[in-house]
Write a protein that holds these residues in place. Structure first.
Motif, PDB file in Angstrom:
ATOM      1  N   LEU A 107      36.541 -11.941 -47.181  1.00  0.00           N
ATOM      2  CA  LEU A 107      37.643 -12.769 -47.672  1.00  0.00           C
ATOM      3  C   LEU A 107      38.327 -12.114 -48.866  1.00  0.00           C
ATOM      4  CD1 LEU A 107      36.070 -16.332 -47.389  1.00  0.00           C
ATOM      5  CD2 LEU A 107      37.685 -15.250 -45.835  1.00  0.00           C
ATOM      6  N   LYS A 109      38.570  -8.930 -49.461  1.00  0.00           N
ATOM      7  CA  LYS A 109      39.344  -7.814 -48.948  1.00  0.00           C
ATOM      8  C   LYS A 109      40.683  -8.311 -48.410  1.00  0.00           C
ATOM      9  CE  LYS A 109      37.211  -4.123 -46.538  1.00  0.00           C
ATOM     10  NZ  LYS A 109      36.456  -3.795 -45.311  1.00  0.00           N
ATOM     11  N   VAL A 110      40.610  -9.363 -47.630  1.00  0.00           N
ATOM     12  CA  VAL A 110      41.801  -9.903 -46.996  1.00  0.00           C
ATOM     13  C   VAL A 110      42.732 -10.549 -48.041  1.00  0.00           C
ATOM     14  CG1 VAL A 110      42.556 -11.694 -45.399  1.00  0.00           C
ATOM     15  CG2 VAL A 110      40.732 -10.146 -44.738  1.00  0.00           C
ATOM     16  N   LYS A 113      44.610  -7.813 -49.828  1.00  0.00           N
ATOM     17  CA  LYS A 113      45.642  -7.265 -48.932  1.00  0.00           C
ATOM     18  C   LYS A 113      46.820  -8.211 -48.836  1.00  0.00           C
ATOM     19  CE  LYS A 113      44.171  -3.762 -46.102  1.00  0.00           C
ATOM     20  NZ  LYS A 113      43.027  -3.489 -45.301  1.00  0.00           N
TER      21      LYS A 113
END
Lengths: 195, 81
Positions: A107, A109-110, A113
């Protein structure tokens, strides 16, 4: 006036600089520190207060000549009429949310991004406690963070935390910060997001 | 060029990530692009050249229902296969 802050641990030099600038009506003050991160921290603070900064390195010491702007106190430094809302992201863990850590890592990481695609990005991103693992060697989000930095977002990692996790030499994006800077950013923020 | 793999659930994404990383395939987890939707908000993006290998590994790992999109120039997506 020259103030010797050699041998003083962070964030003492920044606090001393703040007090000196507050007392100073006009003109300059020279602060001496003995390490590059103190020098950077004091410089950043002084610039944020609208001061001019001139740094000279001499035999491993840093002489910072801080020039106070003419028009009154630091807080009176001219600010443009319309101030953009200041949103700060306070990232206090390498995982996003509380629960399963594998999921939390994904989560995070996302999330980072997704921030890249947002028009209004938080600034700065503050990494604290295990959050500093995200800005250090081996992190899987370095690419996103570098892209955010490239878009003008300041990436601050807590120096004490980097030290605690043995990552002081392994910071790979952004700068080492201190509690003084971090607390100030949080206090000045209109919104703080804690992913 | 890259493709984006969509799965039914985040559990499947995590299993697929593990399978692919074990083979040192260059993959990336991304938020599911807004143009595409799925039940799960996380997708895997990888270079098109390794798509077949990745799909093979994923299939062998017992994961079905994978949907593949190609990222085409200009940032939009096209269903692949």
């Amino acid at each position: 006036m020259e103030i010797d802050c050699r041998g003083k641990a962070c964030p003492q030099p920044v606090i001393t600089a703040k007090q000196a600038l507050e007392q100073l009506k006009e003109g300059e003050v020279v602060l001496v520190v003995d390490n590059p991160s103190s020098s950077e921290n004091v410089e950043r603070f002084a610039r944020s207060q609208g001061c001019s900064v001139h740094v000279v390195e001499k035999e491993g010491d840093y002489y910072l000549r801080l020039g106070k702007p003419r028009s009154g106190g630091t807080s009176a430094f001219p600010q443009e009429g319309k101030k953009a809302r200041k949103t700060v992201a306070y990232i206090s863990s390498q995982f996003l949310g509380i629960g399963d850590d594998t999921l939390g890592a994904i989560l995070m990481k996302v999330f980072l991004k997704t921030l890249l695609e947002m028009e209004n990005k938080p600034n700065p991103l503050i990494f604290i406690n295990s959050g500093v693992k995200l800005t250090s060697e081996g992190s899987e989000v370095l690419e996103s963070l570098r892209a955010l930095a490239g878009a003008g977002v300041e990436i601050l990692s807590c120096g004490t935390c980097l030290d605690f996790y043995g990552l002081k030499e392994k910071l790979r994006v952004g700068i080492v910060s201190n509690m003084y800077d971090i607390a100030r950013s949080l206090l000045e923020a209109d919104t703080i997001i804690r992913p | 060029m890259t493709c984006v793999l969509l799965f039914d659930s985040v559990h499947q994404v995590m299993r697929a990530e593990k399978l692919l990383k074990k083979r040192n395939l260059q993959i990336d987890l991304i938020p599911v692009p807004r143009e595409i939707s799925s039940d799960c908000g996380v997708a895997i993006e990888l270079p098109s050249e390794i798509k077949e290998e990745a799909l093979h590994l994923i299939g062998r790992g017992g994961l079905s229902n994978v949907i593949c999109y190609r990222r085409i120039e200009g940032g939009s997506f096209e269903k692949d296969g």
